[in-house]
Design a protein around this motif. Structure first.
Motif, PDB file in Angstrom:
ATOM      1  N   LEU A 149       0.748  -1.381   0.033  1.00 39.13           N
ATOM      2  CA  LEU A 149      -0.242  -0.038   0.319  1.00 39.13           C
ATOM      3  C   LEU A 149       0.839   1.321  -0.080  1.00 39.13           C
ATOM      4  CD1 LEU A 149      -2.702  -1.328   2.570  1.00 39.13           C
ATOM      5  CD2 LEU A 149      -2.697  -1.162   0.013  1.00 39.13           C
ATOM      6  N   GLU A 150       2.194   1.143  -0.559  1.00 35.80           N
ATOM      7  CA  GLU A 150       2.865   2.435  -0.459  1.00 35.80           C
ATOM      8  C   GLU A 150       2.492   3.424  -1.425  1.00 35.80           C
ATOM      9  OE1 GLU A 150       7.693   3.260  -1.268  1.00 35.80           O
ATOM     10  OE2 GLU A 150       7.087   1.284  -0.474  1.00 35.80           O
ATOM     11  N   ARG A 151       1.903   2.979  -2.560  1.00 29.36           N
ATOM     12  CA  ARG A 151       1.454   3.970  -3.646  1.00 29.36           C
ATOM     13  C   ARG A 151       0.092   3.894  -3.724  1.00 29.36           C
ATOM     14  NH1 ARG A 151       5.117   3.459  -9.041  1.00 29.36           N
ATOM     15  NH2 ARG A 151       3.431   1.983  -9.297  1.00 29.36           N
ATOM     16  N   PRO A 152      -0.501   4.867  -3.942  1.00 33.49           N
ATOM     17  CA  PRO A 152      -2.101   4.870  -3.980  1.00 33.49           C
ATOM     18  C   PRO A 152      -2.309   4.421  -5.340  1.00 33.49           C
ATOM     19  CG  PRO A 152      -1.408   7.125  -4.057  1.00 33.49           C
ATOM     20  CD  PRO A 152      -0.003   6.137  -3.814  1.00 33.49           C
ATOM     21  N   VAL A 153      -3.419   3.914  -5.658  1.00 31.55           N
ATOM     22  CA  VAL A 153      -4.043   3.662  -6.874  1.00 31.55           C
ATOM     23  C   VAL A 153      -5.283   4.560  -7.151  1.00 31.55           C
ATOM     24  CG1 VAL A 153      -5.703   1.986  -6.204  1.00 31.55           C
ATOM     25  CG2 VAL A 153      -4.992   1.848  -8.461  1.00 31.55           C
ATOM     26  N   PHE A 154      -5.512   5.072  -8.457  1.00 28.85           N
ATOM     27  CA  PHE A 154      -6.288   6.362  -8.636  1.00 28.85           C
ATOM     28  C   PHE A 154      -7.185   5.638  -9.723  1.00 28.85           C
ATOM     29  CE2 PHE A 154      -7.238  10.478  -7.727  1.00 28.85           C
ATOM     30  CZ  PHE A 154      -7.974  11.131  -8.957  1.00 28.85           C
ATOM     31  N   THR A 155      -8.546   5.900  -9.571  1.00 26.77           N
ATOM     32  CA  THR A 155      -9.540   5.468 -10.826  1.00 26.77           C
ATOM     33  C   THR A 155     -10.238   6.836 -11.052  1.00 26.77           C
ATOM     34  OG1 THR A 155     -10.021   3.451  -9.543  1.00 26.77           O
ATOM     35  CG2 THR A 155     -11.681   4.117 -11.174  1.00 26.77           C
ATOM     36  N   VAL A 156     -10.230   7.053 -12.438  1.00 23.42           N
ATOM     37  CA  VAL A 156     -10.933   8.169 -12.902  1.00 23.42           C
ATOM     38  C   VAL A 156     -12.098   7.633 -14.111  1.00 23.42           C
ATOM     39  CG1 VAL A 156     -10.618  10.031 -14.593  1.00 23.42           C
ATOM     40  CG2 VAL A 156      -8.743   9.451 -13.071  1.00 23.42           C
ATOM     41  N   VAL A 157     -13.146   8.074 -13.882  1.00 29.36           N
ATOM     42  CA  VAL A 157     -14.471   7.708 -14.768  1.00 29.36           C
ATOM     43  C   VAL A 157     -15.124   9.105 -15.167  1.00 29.36           C
ATOM     44  CG1 VAL A 157     -16.418   6.609 -14.744  1.00 29.36           C
ATOM     45  CG2 VAL A 157     -14.734   5.618 -13.304  1.00 29.36           C
ATOM     46  N   ASP A 158     -15.009   9.208 -16.601  1.00 26.90           N
ATOM     47  CA  ASP A 158     -15.720  10.615 -17.077  1.00 26.90           C
ATOM     48  C   ASP A 158     -17.139   9.839 -17.359  1.00 26.90           C
ATOM     49  OD1 ASP A 158     -15.248  12.598 -19.908  1.00 26.90           O
ATOM     50  OD2 ASP A 158     -16.263  12.845 -17.884  1.00 26.90           O
ATOM     51  N   GLU A 159     -17.926  10.782 -17.411  1.00 31.17           N
ATOM     52  CA  GLU A 159     -19.494  10.401 -17.962  1.00 31.17           C
ATOM     53  C   GLU A 159     -19.942   9.418 -16.894  1.00 31.17           C
ATOM     54  OE1 GLU A 159     -21.264  12.236 -19.614  1.00 31.17           O
ATOM     55  OE2 GLU A 159     -19.608  13.438 -20.606  1.00 31.17           O
ATOM     56  N   TRP A 160     -19.788   9.512 -15.648  1.00 33.86           N
ATOM     57  CA  TRP A 160     -19.977   8.557 -14.621  1.00 33.86           C
ATOM     58  C   TRP A 160     -21.418   7.833 -14.638  1.00 33.86           C
ATOM     59  CZ3 TRP A 160     -20.764   9.650  -8.920  1.00 33.86           C
ATOM     60  CH2 TRP A 160     -20.636   8.614  -8.002  1.00 33.86           C
ATOM     61  N   GLN A 161     -22.362   8.527 -14.987  1.00 34.94           N
ATOM     62  CA  GLN A 161     -23.672   8.095 -15.331  1.00 34.94           C
ATOM     63  C   GLN A 161     -23.871   6.654 -16.347  1.00 34.94           C
ATOM     64  OE1 GLN A 161     -22.641  10.984 -16.347  1.00 34.94           O
ATOM     65  NE2 GLN A 161     -23.415  11.493 -18.433  1.00 34.94           N
ATOM     66  N   ARG A 162     -22.888   6.616 -17.029  1.00 37.00           N
ATOM     67  CA  ARG A 162     -22.682   5.622 -17.906  1.00 37.00           C
ATOM     68  C   ARG A 162     -22.406   4.321 -17.332  1.00 37.00           C
ATOM     69  NH1 ARG A 162     -20.773   8.010 -23.709  1.00 37.00           N
ATOM     70  NH2 ARG A 162     -22.236   9.709 -23.869  1.00 37.00           N
ATOM     71  N   TYR A 163     -21.850   4.344 -16.281  1.00 37.11           N
ATOM     72  CA  TYR A 163     -21.079   3.309 -15.746  1.00 37.11           C
ATOM     73  C   TYR A 163     -21.462   2.754 -14.253  1.00 37.11           C
ATOM     74  CZ  TYR A 163     -17.895   4.264 -19.334  1.00 37.11           C
ATOM     75  OH  TYR A 163     -17.338   4.568 -20.627  1.00 37.11           O
ATOM     76  N   ILE A 164     -22.218   4.000 -13.705  1.00 40.16           N
ATOM     77  CA  ILE A 164     -22.657   3.625 -12.326  1.00 40.16           C
ATOM     78  C   ILE A 164     -23.561   2.385 -12.120  1.00 40.16           C
ATOM     79  CG2 ILE A 164     -24.619   5.256 -12.447  1.00 40.16           C
ATOM     80  CD1 ILE A 164     -23.780   6.134  -9.395  1.00 40.16           C
ATOM     81  N   SER A 165     -23.476   1.926 -11.019  1.00 43.33           N
ATOM     82  CA  SER A 165     -24.232   0.651 -10.792  1.00 43.33           C
ATOM     83  C   SER A 165     -24.743   0.595  -9.562  1.00 43.33           C
ATOM     84  CB  SER A 165     -23.632  -0.676 -11.334  1.00 43.33           C
ATOM     85  OG  SER A 165     -22.405  -1.001 -10.325  1.00 43.33           O
ATOM     86  N   ASN A 166     -25.599  -0.189  -9.321  1.00 43.15           N
ATOM     87  CA  ASN A 166     -26.167  -0.295  -7.600  1.00 43.15           C
ATOM     88  C   ASN A 166     -26.552  -1.826  -7.513  1.00 43.15           C
ATOM     89  OD1 ASN A 166     -27.170   0.268  -5.235  1.00 43.15           O
ATOM     90  ND2 ASN A 166     -29.400   0.939  -6.071  1.00 43.15           N
TER      91      ASN A 166
END
Length: 146
Positions: free
Chosen positions: A44-61
């Motif tokens: 866990l020394e380095r962080p991991v970053f997630t970038v999602v543009d137009e999030w409404q197309r990928y969001i789930s529940n």
């Protein structure tokens, strides 16, 4: 044809080239693997970053790939996320109009500590802003302290 490019350690997904049914299935699989990968990290020394543009197309529940469960735990694994969307209404449209969908949006808003908002005319977003920032007067997209 669906286009997903794997460039270690990045995954680039272009949903414009996909039919909606196959795109949703592949997107859920990719999201599940990204979430699993973050939670399985030992170093866990380095962080991991997630970038999602137009999030409404990928969001789930759903339990496997929902963002509210991911955001609730990812910081403990040095995971960070940047989600960009047009409005709260677009998230509500993607998740549905039932009470579970609204609860999911409320959880997401609570688990995203930093929010950058640009000018909007979306009534749901403006109503939310009025609720969380009651001392600000919202008029024609401009805000000023009162």
């Amino acid at each position: 044809m669906y286009c997903a490019t794997f460039v270690p350690p990045k995954v680039l997904v272009d949903r414009k080239k996909a039919c909606s049914t196959s795109a949703r299935i592949i997107t859920k699989a990719i999201k599940a693997k990204i979430h699993e990968g973050v939670f399985a990290r030992v170093d866990l020394e380095r962080p991991v970053f997630t970038v999602v543009d137009e999030w409404q197309r990928y969001i789930s529940n759903d339990p496997e790939t929902d963002e509210q469960a991911y955001l609730d735990r990812c910081r403990g694994y040095r995971g960070m996320a940047l989600y960009a969307t047009q409005s709260l209404a677009s998230l509500a449209y993607a998740l549905g109009a039932d009470s579970a969908a609204q609860a999911a949006i409320n959880i997401l808003l609570a688990n995203i500590p930093t929010k950058i908002l640009l000018c909007t005319s979306d009534e749901a977003t403006v109503a939310w802003l009025r609720a969380v920032l009651p001392g600000v007067h919202w008029n024609s997209g401009a805000a000023k302290a009162i």
